[in-house]
Design a protein around this motif. Structure first.
Motif, short mmCIF file in Angstrom:
data_model
loop_
_atom_site.label_atom_id
_atom_site.label_comp_id
_atom_site.label_asym_id
_atom_site.label_seq_id
_atom_site.Cartn_x
_atom_site.Cartn_y
_atom_site.Cartn_z
N GLY A 104 -25.91 -20.76 -0.95
CA GLY A 104 -24.75 -19.93 -0.63
C GLY A 104 -24.42 -19.81 0.84
O GLY A 104 -23.27 -19.60 1.22
N GLN A 105 -25.41 -19.97 1.71
CA GLN A 105 -25.17 -19.87 3.15
C GLN A 105 -24.75 -21.20 3.78
O GLN A 105 -24.41 -21.25 4.95
N CYS A 106 -24.77 -22.26 3.01
CA CYS A 106 -24.33 -23.58 3.50
C CYS A 106 -22.81 -23.64 3.39
O CYS A 106 -22.25 -24.45 2.64
N THR A 107 -22.16 -22.81 4.15
CA THR A 107 -20.72 -22.59 3.99
C THR A 107 -19.85 -23.77 4.42
O THR A 107 -18.67 -23.81 4.08
N SER A 108 -20.40 -24.72 5.16
CA SER A 108 -19.62 -25.89 5.58
C SER A 108 -19.84 -27.10 4.69
O SER A 108 -19.24 -28.15 4.92
N LEU A 109 -20.69 -26.96 3.69
CA LEU A 109 -21.05 -28.08 2.83
C LEU A 109 -19.82 -28.69 2.16
O LEU A 109 -19.03 -28.00 1.54
N ARG A 110 -19.65 -30.01 2.32
CA ARG A 110 -18.50 -30.72 1.75
C ARG A 110 -18.92 -31.59 0.56
O ARG A 110 -18.17 -31.75 -0.38
N LEU A 111 -20.13 -32.18 0.61
CA LEU A 111 -20.61 -33.06 -0.45
C LEU A 111 -21.99 -32.60 -0.90
O LEU A 111 -22.87 -32.34 -0.08
N LEU A 112 -22.16 -32.49 -2.22
CA LEU A 112 -23.44 -32.10 -2.79
C LEU A 112 -23.76 -33.03 -3.95
O LEU A 112 -22.98 -33.16 -4.88
N ASN A 113 -24.91 -33.69 -3.87
CA ASN A 113 -25.34 -34.58 -4.94
C ASN A 113 -26.59 -34.00 -5.59
O ASN A 113 -27.65 -33.90 -4.94
N LEU A 114 -26.47 -33.60 -6.84
CA LEU A 114 -27.57 -33.03 -7.61
C LEU A 114 -27.88 -33.88 -8.84
O LEU A 114 -28.44 -33.40 -9.82
N SER A 115 -27.51 -35.12 -8.81
CA SER A 115 -27.68 -36.02 -9.96
C SER A 115 -29.14 -36.29 -10.28
O SER A 115 -30.01 -36.20 -9.41
N TYR A 116 -29.38 -36.63 -11.55
CA TYR A 116 -30.70 -37.01 -12.03
C TYR A 116 -31.75 -35.93 -11.76
O TYR A 116 -32.82 -36.19 -11.21
N ASN A 117 -31.42 -34.71 -12.15
CA ASN A 117 -32.35 -33.60 -12.11
C ASN A 117 -32.45 -33.01 -13.52
O ASN A 117 -32.10 -33.70 -14.48
N GLU A 118 -32.86 -31.78 -13.64
CA GLU A 118 -32.97 -31.12 -14.94
C GLU A 118 -32.21 -29.79 -14.93
O GLU A 118 -32.61 -28.81 -15.55
N ILE A 119 -31.10 -29.78 -14.21
CA ILE A 119 -30.29 -28.58 -14.03
C ILE A 119 -29.52 -28.26 -15.30
O ILE A 119 -28.93 -29.14 -15.92
N THR A 120 -29.51 -26.98 -15.69
CA THR A 120 -28.80 -26.56 -16.89
C THR A 120 -27.54 -25.75 -16.57
O THR A 120 -26.68 -25.59 -17.42
N SER A 121 -27.45 -25.21 -15.35
CA SER A 121 -26.33 -24.33 -15.00
C SER A 121 -25.85 -24.61 -13.58
O SER A 121 -26.65 -24.90 -12.69
N LEU A 122 -24.55 -24.47 -13.37
CA LEU A 122 -23.96 -24.63 -12.04
C LEU A 122 -23.73 -23.28 -11.34
O LEU A 122 -23.11 -23.23 -10.29
N ASP A 123 -24.26 -22.21 -11.90
CA ASP A 123 -24.04 -20.87 -11.36
C ASP A 123 -24.48 -20.72 -9.90
O ASP A 123 -23.93 -19.92 -9.17
N GLY A 124 -25.44 -21.48 -9.45
CA GLY A 124 -25.94 -21.36 -8.08
C GLY A 124 -25.02 -21.93 -7.02
O GLY A 124 -25.36 -21.93 -5.84
N LEU A 125 -23.84 -22.38 -7.40
CA LEU A 125 -22.89 -22.95 -6.44
C LEU A 125 -21.98 -21.90 -5.81
O LEU A 125 -21.18 -22.24 -4.93
N MET A 126 -22.10 -20.68 -6.21
CA MET A 126 -21.26 -19.60 -5.67
C MET A 126 -21.38 -19.55 -4.15
O MET A 126 -22.45 -19.70 -3.60
N GLY A 127 -20.28 -19.38 -3.48
CA GLY A 127 -20.27 -19.27 -2.02
C GLY A 127 -19.98 -20.57 -1.30
O GLY A 127 -19.80 -20.59 -0.09
N LEU A 128 -19.94 -21.68 -2.02
CA LEU A 128 -19.69 -22.98 -1.39
C LEU A 128 -18.18 -23.24 -1.34
O LEU A 128 -17.66 -24.15 -1.96
N GLN A 129 -17.50 -22.43 -0.57
CA GLN A 129 -16.04 -22.46 -0.50
C GLN A 129 -15.47 -23.75 0.08
O GLN A 129 -14.32 -24.08 -0.17
N SER A 130 -16.25 -24.50 0.84
CA SER A 130 -15.77 -25.74 1.46
C SER A 130 -16.15 -26.99 0.67
O SER A 130 -15.78 -28.10 1.06
N LEU A 131 -16.89 -26.83 -0.43
CA LEU A 131 -17.37 -27.98 -1.19
C LEU A 131 -16.19 -28.77 -1.76
O LEU A 131 -15.35 -28.23 -2.48
N GLU A 132 -16.12 -30.05 -1.43
CA GLU A 132 -15.04 -30.93 -1.89
C GLU A 132 -15.51 -31.92 -2.95
O GLU A 132 -14.72 -32.29 -3.82
N GLU A 133 -16.75 -32.36 -2.87
CA GLU A 133 -17.25 -33.38 -3.80
C GLU A 133 -18.60 -32.94 -4.37
O GLU A 133 -19.52 -32.63 -3.62
#
Length: 95
Positions: free
Chosen positions: A29-58
């Protein structure tokens, strides 16, 4: 789980955490400038932890166990997403 060290990386633009056996998203949530996030090939079940990433484009979340995209509604800058090979039951959250 993402390392707590990410809490102070406010200028970080790209973060690649693919292939790390992550089961949830947190401490981003504090990575407020983050534009690209790659979480592929993990075991994630929810995207709820993306809150606060207002600049995320990809967002890349292929090959996880995600069933819902509702958390994407909180990402106003998102223009590209890849959620192929997941457990999606609907596409609610994509506008």
């Amino acid at each position: 789980m993402c390392p707590p060290a990410l809490l102070n990386m406010k200028k970080l633009l790209e973060l690649r955490l693919d292939r790390n056996k992550l089961v949830q998203i947190e401490n981003l949530g504090q990575c407020t400038s983050l534009r690209l996030l790659n979480l592929s090939y993990n075991e994630i079940t929810s995207l709820d932890g993306l809150m606060g990433l207002q600049s995320l484009e990809e967002l890349k979340c292929t090959n996880n166990n995600i069933s819902s995209l509702k958390a994407l509604k909180a990402l106003p800058s998102l223009v590209e997403i890849d959620v192929s090979c997941n457990m999606l039951t609907s596409i609610d959250g994509i506008q």
